[in-house]
Design an enzyme around this catalytic site. Structure first.
Site, mmCIF file in Angstrom:
data_model
loop_
_atom_site.group_PDB
_atom_site.id
_atom_site.type_symbol
_atom_site.label_atom_id
_atom_site.label_comp_id
_atom_site.label_asym_id
_atom_site.label_seq_id
_atom_site.Cartn_x
_atom_site.Cartn_y
_atom_site.Cartn_z
ATOM 1 N N LYS A 10 0.875 -1.123 -0.102
ATOM 2 C CA LYS A 10 0.017 0.032 0.149
ATOM 3 C C LYS A 10 0.876 1.231 -0.139
ATOM 4 O O LYS A 10 2.097 1.142 0.342
ATOM 5 C CB LYS A 10 -0.915 0.077 1.193
ATOM 6 N N ASP A 47 -1.946 -1.030 10.075
ATOM 7 C CA ASP A 47 -2.529 -1.019 8.832
ATOM 8 C C ASP A 47 -3.235 -2.199 8.274
ATOM 9 O O ASP A 47 -3.681 -2.194 7.252
ATOM 10 C CB ASP A 47 -1.327 -0.912 7.939
#
Length: 291
Positions: A8, A131
């Site tokens: 990401k 995350d």
């Protein structure tokens, strides 16, 4: 069963101060990309984990934490064998460990047909790391709180291209936050401030990683003809460039862009969106560095 474990980017990251528990409050825009690792799950007579990076074949790997949390929640205790092929560098700020943990939860749910909902998996992910819940979103999301509270973001970033620049030396998240000064905080939370696309952790990281600060300035010079954005993802050490995909409709500009990518040793990637009733699928350029 093989599962893609994508990286990401933090397209922006704003720090707003500390919570009562001493954690940093933030707002960030996440974007999952089509570069990542591969995680394989199989039945076994005993629990094992084999990784192409031996230093990650340890009990501290977050895949094991996912397995334990899954077992505690479902009471499914059958032994499993994991094989993890890492491409995401360690300490890169692009969510490699978190993605592996999330992918492990999804893989276990599929493998044992426990039919946990996406919301349940996201809540389990919060117990693992900041995350991790992101990877149970569509792939485009806003993170608030300490980054673990995920808000849907439907403005899919498919019109942007990203170029990654990894570092030979990673950055530990705890080091990045330990160098944060009060003056680094963004006191505005309005939409204009958020879309400035700054990463407040750059100020902290650049205090002890001058090489990354110099690298960012070099990239800004190289990419200045294209008015591209140059930023740092998460706590570093990955830097990235973003530019509108429409720039490539001009053949001469497209050629110049790809020459710049090659000269700067970047990796060209795209935004990635989760399948409506499944997981993230890798694309054709997964193993191919930009040329």
């Amino acid at each position: 069963m093989d599962f893609f474990s994508p990286a990401k980017l933090n397209l922006f990251l704003k720090l707003h101060g500390k919570t009562s528990r001493g954690f940093h409050e933030m707002t960030t825009q996440y974007q999952v990309i089509d570069f990542g690792d591969t995680l394989c799950l199989e039945r076994s007579n005993e629990d094992t984990l084999i990784c192409n990076l031996p230093e990650l074949s340890t009990p501290q790997n977050l895949v094991w934490k996912s397995l334990q949390i899954f077992r505690d929640y479902t009471q499914v205790n059958d032994p499993v064998a994991w094989r993890l092929h890492k491409r995401i560098p360690i300490g890169a700020g692009v969510g490699g460990g978190s993605s592996n943990a999330a992918t492990a939860l999804y893989a276990l749910n599929e493998h044992f047909q426990t039919q946990l909902s996406n919301d349940e998996l996201q809540e389990l992910g919060k117990k693992i790391g900041m995350d991790v819940p992101l990877f149970f979103s569509s792939g485009s999301a806003i993170g608030v709180g300490c980054g673990e509270e995920i808000l849907p973001y439907e403005d899919y970033n498919c019109e942007e291209r990203y170029v990654l620049y990894f570092s030979d030396q990673g950055v530990l998240t705890k080091d990045a936050f330990s160098y944060v000064h009060p003056e680094d905080f963004s006191h505005r939370k309005d939409a204009i401030a958020l879309y400035e696309r700054d990463n407040d952790l750059e100020k902290s990281v650049f205090r002890f990683r001058k090489d990354l600060e110099e690298k960012k300035q070099m990239l800004k010079r190289m990419w200045s003809p294209f008015h591209a954005h140059v930023g740092m993802s998460g706590a570093g050490a990955t830097l990235f460039v973003s530019y509108p995909r429409e720039m490539e409709t001009d053949p001469s500009v497209a050629k110049a862009i790809h020459t710049t990518i090659q000269d700067s040793h970047g990796l060209l990637v795209n935004s990635l969106r989760k399948q409506s009733s499944g997981w993230f699928l890798n694309s054709d350029n997964l193993f191919t560095a930009a040329r």
